[in-house]
Design an enzyme around this catalytic site. Structure first.
Site, PDB file in Angstrom:
ATOM      1  N   ASP A 105     -36.609  28.377  16.840  1.00  0.00           N
ATOM      2  CA  ASP A 105     -35.965  27.591  16.570  1.00  0.00           C
ATOM      3  C   ASP A 105     -35.723  27.602  18.465  1.00  0.00           C
ATOM      4  OD1 ASP A 105     -33.929  28.754  14.301  1.00  0.00           O
ATOM      5  OD2 ASP A 105     -35.432  30.036  14.739  1.00  0.00           O
ATOM      6  N   ASP A 206     -31.442  36.187   8.829  1.00  0.00           N
ATOM      7  CA  ASP A 206     -30.727  34.856   9.243  1.00  0.00           C
ATOM      8  C   ASP A 206     -29.931  35.039   9.230  1.00  0.00           C
ATOM      9  OD1 ASP A 206     -32.658  31.765   9.831  1.00  0.00           O
ATOM     10  OD2 ASP A 206     -30.097  31.974   9.628  1.00  0.00           O
TER      11      ASP A 206
END
EC number: 1.3.7.6
Length: 233
Positions: A105, A206
């Site tokens: 990420d 998430d």
């Protein structure tokens, strides 16, 4: 006239404007230089924010599925707007060798908020995976629960946009270790249920839904999370 078959190969960048617009290009190049077999097999989405919200109007997303030897898939997403530059990828190895995924990420939300995360993400629940010779996290980032699909080596850094390449050598070291795992085991299984718990956990964890809903609307946000990001649950 016969076309050069090399010209038909999928690009390793997301689109023609991608290379000049992302601060993460050196990371992306390192990833696909390490795993050149991962070629784009499906362009899952190319969206813009349209008129969803005033804030989301300038947002653009490209989402691809890549496939290659020893991998079920690698799914990558790139989101940009005037302030943000976000690149997310998870590599799902083929099954039968009990290997972790590799996740990254790379997130620039503003010039003052840049976060780098990469890790070996094991599909087994409550299993603390680790690799010798790599940095070990001290547990201060509680959002990432080591031993629950995140490894002891999870790498998290906050920095400024012009500092992102300071961590590139460490990223390349992680990639080298991961390539060794793949090359040594050469997984060939295709049992996607191995990743069911992993994708379910990541869906619940998430935080992208709120961001995506704001940028692209609720329908697209739900489809992105459930049908693209974590489709094995």
């Amino acid at each position: 006239m016969t076309k050069n078959p090399r010209n038909n190969k999928p690009k390793k960048i997301l689109d023609s404007s991608y290379k000049s617009k992302t601060i993460w290009q050196n990371y992306i190049d390192a990833l696909f230089e390490t795993f050149p077999q991962l070629e784009i097999s499906e362009v899952w989405a190319k969206w813009d924010g349209g008129n969803v919200t005033k804030d989301g109007g300038d947002a653009k997303l490209t989402a691809n599925i890549r496939t290659g030897e020893h991998f079920l898939k690698a799914r990558e997403a790139h989101i940009v707007d005037p302030n943000s530059d976000i690149y997310n990828t998870i590599l799902y190895p083929k099954t039968g060798a009990d290997l972790p995924c590799f996740g990254m990420d790379l997130m620039k939300f503003s010039d003052k908020k840049v976060i780098i995360v990469f890790d070996f993400q094991h599909p087994r629940e409550k299993y603390l995976f680790s690799v010798d010779g790599l940095p070990e996290d001290d547990g201060k980032y509680r959002f990432f629960e080591m031993g629950n699909h995140f490894s002891k080596n999870i790498f998290v850094r906050y920095c400024k946009p012009d500092e992102v390449d300071q961590y590139l050598d460490t990223f390349k070291l992680y990639l080298t270790k991961y390539k060794e795992m793949i090359d040594n085991n050469k997984p060939v299984g295709e049992d996607t249920t191995v990743y069911s718990d992993f994708d379910t956990y990541m869906t619940e964890l998430d935080p992208v839904r709120g961001y995506m809903k704001n940028k692209f609307g609720e329908g697209r946000s739900e489809a992105f999370v459930n049908d693209f990001l974590f489709s094995y649950k």
